[in-house]
Design an enzyme around this catalytic site. Structure first.
Site, short mmCIF file in Angstrom:
data_model
loop_
_atom_site.label_atom_id
_atom_site.label_comp_id
_atom_site.label_asym_id
_atom_site.label_seq_id
_atom_site.Cartn_x
_atom_site.Cartn_y
_atom_site.Cartn_z
N LYS A 226 -29.41 -56.57 -73.89
CA LYS A 226 -30.07 -57.78 -73.88
C LYS A 226 -31.09 -57.97 -72.99
O LYS A 226 -31.08 -57.28 -71.81
CB LYS A 226 -29.07 -58.86 -74.04
N ARG B 87 -19.42 -56.80 -69.88
CA ARG B 87 -19.66 -58.17 -69.82
C ARG B 87 -18.74 -58.55 -68.56
O ARG B 87 -19.43 -59.67 -68.06
CB ARG B 87 -19.19 -58.89 -71.03
N THR C 7 -16.84 -61.88 -75.58
CA THR C 7 -18.29 -62.35 -75.95
C THR C 7 -18.65 -63.07 -74.61
O THR C 7 -19.77 -63.00 -74.21
CB THR C 7 -18.07 -63.36 -77.11
N HIS D 149 -25.20 -56.60 -76.91
CA HIS D 149 -24.62 -56.87 -78.02
C HIS D 149 -24.21 -55.34 -78.84
O HIS D 149 -24.66 -54.33 -78.41
CB HIS D 149 -25.98 -57.23 -79.21
N TYR E 261 -29.20 -61.68 -86.18
CA TYR E 261 -28.31 -62.82 -85.97
C TYR E 261 -28.27 -63.73 -87.29
O TYR E 261 -27.91 -64.87 -87.09
CB TYR E 261 -28.83 -63.62 -84.85
N PHE F 205 -25.66 -72.83 -81.11
CA PHE F 205 -26.25 -71.71 -80.32
C PHE F 205 -27.49 -70.91 -80.80
O PHE F 205 -28.09 -70.07 -80.09
CB PHE F 205 -25.32 -71.07 -79.42
N ARG G 293 -17.07 -51.75 -78.49
CA ARG G 293 -16.71 -53.21 -78.65
C ARG G 293 -15.70 -53.55 -77.38
O ARG G 293 -15.81 -54.45 -76.66
CB ARG G 293 -16.07 -53.81 -79.92
N GLU H 245 -27.19 -53.56 -89.16
CA GLU H 245 -28.14 -53.69 -88.04
C GLU H 245 -28.55 -52.39 -87.66
O GLU H 245 -29.71 -52.39 -86.94
CB GLU H 245 -26.82 -53.93 -87.08
N ASN I 234 -25.14 -62.42 -72.07
CA ASN I 234 -23.79 -61.75 -71.81
C ASN I 234 -24.07 -60.28 -71.98
O ASN I 234 -23.30 -59.60 -72.29
CB ASN I 234 -22.85 -62.29 -72.91
P1 IDP Z 1 -20.56 -60.94 -79.93
O1 IDP Z 1 -21.83 -60.60 -79.33
O2 IDP Z 1 -19.23 -60.54 -79.10
O3 IDP Z 1 -20.29 -60.39 -81.15
P2 IDP Z 1 -20.99 -63.34 -81.45
O4 IDP Z 1 -19.98 -64.44 -82.12
O5 IDP Z 1 -21.41 -62.61 -82.59
O6 IDP Z 1 -20.39 -62.43 -80.20
O7 IDP Z 1 -22.26 -64.31 -80.93
C1 IDP Z 1 -23.40 -63.67 -80.69
C2 IDP Z 1 -24.12 -63.91 -79.51
O8 IDP Z 1 -24.43 -65.19 -79.51
C3 IDP Z 1 -23.07 -63.85 -78.40
O9 IDP Z 1 -23.26 -62.44 -77.72
C4 IDP Z 1 -23.70 -64.78 -77.48
O10 IDP Z 1 -24.97 -64.24 -76.74
C5 IDP Z 1 -24.11 -65.80 -78.45
N1 IDP Z 1 -23.30 -67.01 -78.44
C6 IDP Z 1 -21.88 -67.03 -79.17
N2 IDP Z 1 -21.14 -67.75 -79.04
C7 IDP Z 1 -21.89 -68.59 -78.28
C8 IDP Z 1 -21.71 -70.11 -77.46
O11 IDP Z 1 -20.61 -70.64 -77.84
N3 IDP Z 1 -22.46 -70.42 -76.71
C9 IDP Z 1 -23.54 -69.75 -76.38
N4 IDP Z 1 -24.03 -68.64 -76.90
C10 IDP Z 1 -23.19 -67.92 -77.94
MG MG Z 2 -21.29 -60.36 -83.09
#
Ligand code: IDP
Ligand code: MG
Length: 156
Positions: free
Chosen positions: A9, A102, A91, A115, A49, A57, A85, A126, A112
């Site tokens: 990212k 992370r 996350t 992805h 996304y 968010f 993963r 994707e 973070n």
């Molecule tokens: P992942 O990246 O671990 O699969 P997802 O739930 O798919 O997590 O969320 C996608 C991305 O959205 C996360 O990697 C993070 O950058 C952002 N994100 C997810 N949940 C939150 C939140 O509660 N606050 C702020 N950003 C979030």
């Molecule tokens: Mg995800």
């Protein structure tokens, strides 16, 4: 063999972490079959996304991922999706275990570092958003017989 999509990212690129993050996947034994730097436009970000549309968010996430260059990577290996993963960690950077990408390179919950596709269905959706079939390179690592145990005939 399974394929997966990883995205370094904008925070990773800006913090000059590209090399160190790519090595985490490389040294585990996952094979890089596609790699490029690019900037995601809004349409691509929204497509990636789409499952998060409507969440609190979502707007910030689209802004973040389009804000600066990213590095996209296609990986191949047995169980590549779940292995990648686990290498990434939880996350939220604030909760990810030390030793994970992370956990080591991110403290923020939104910025973070990486992805990674989370299922074969996500990969199927994707990966083609970022790589044309001809951009994926088929090759055999010289050390493949030491990466996997072929003594039973099939890699283990
Ligand atoms: P992942 O990246 O671990 O699969 P997802 O739930 O798919 O997590 O969320 C996608 C991305 O959205 C996360 O990697 C993070 O950058 C952002 N994100 C997810 N949940 C939150 C939140 O509660 N606050 C702020 N950003 C979030
Ligand atoms: Mg995800």
């Amino acid at each position: 063999m399974e394929r997966t999509l990883i995205i370094l990212k904008p925070d990773s690129v800006q913090k000059r972490l590209i090399g160190r993050i790519i090595s985490r996947f490389e040294r585990k034994g996952l094979k890089i079959i596609g790699l490029k730097m690019m900037k995601a436009d809004e349409a691509l970000a929204k497509n990636l996304y789409s499952v998060h549309e409507g969440k609190p968010f979502y707007g910030k996430l689209i802004k973040f991922i389009t804000s600066a260059p990213i590095v996209v990577m296609a990986l191949e290996g047995i169980k590549a999706i779940s292995i990648a993963r686990r290498l990434m960690g939880k996350t939220f950077g604030s909760e990810a275990e030390p030793g994970t990408i992370r956990g080591d390179f991110a403290v923020s919950n939104s910025f973070n570092a990486v992805h990674g596709s989370d299922s074969p269905q996500s990969v199927a959706r994707e990966l083609p958003l970022f790589f044309k079939p001809e951009e994926l390179v088929e090759w055999e690592p010289a050390d493949i017989k030491w990466v996997y145990d072929f003594s039973g005939g099939t890699p283990e």
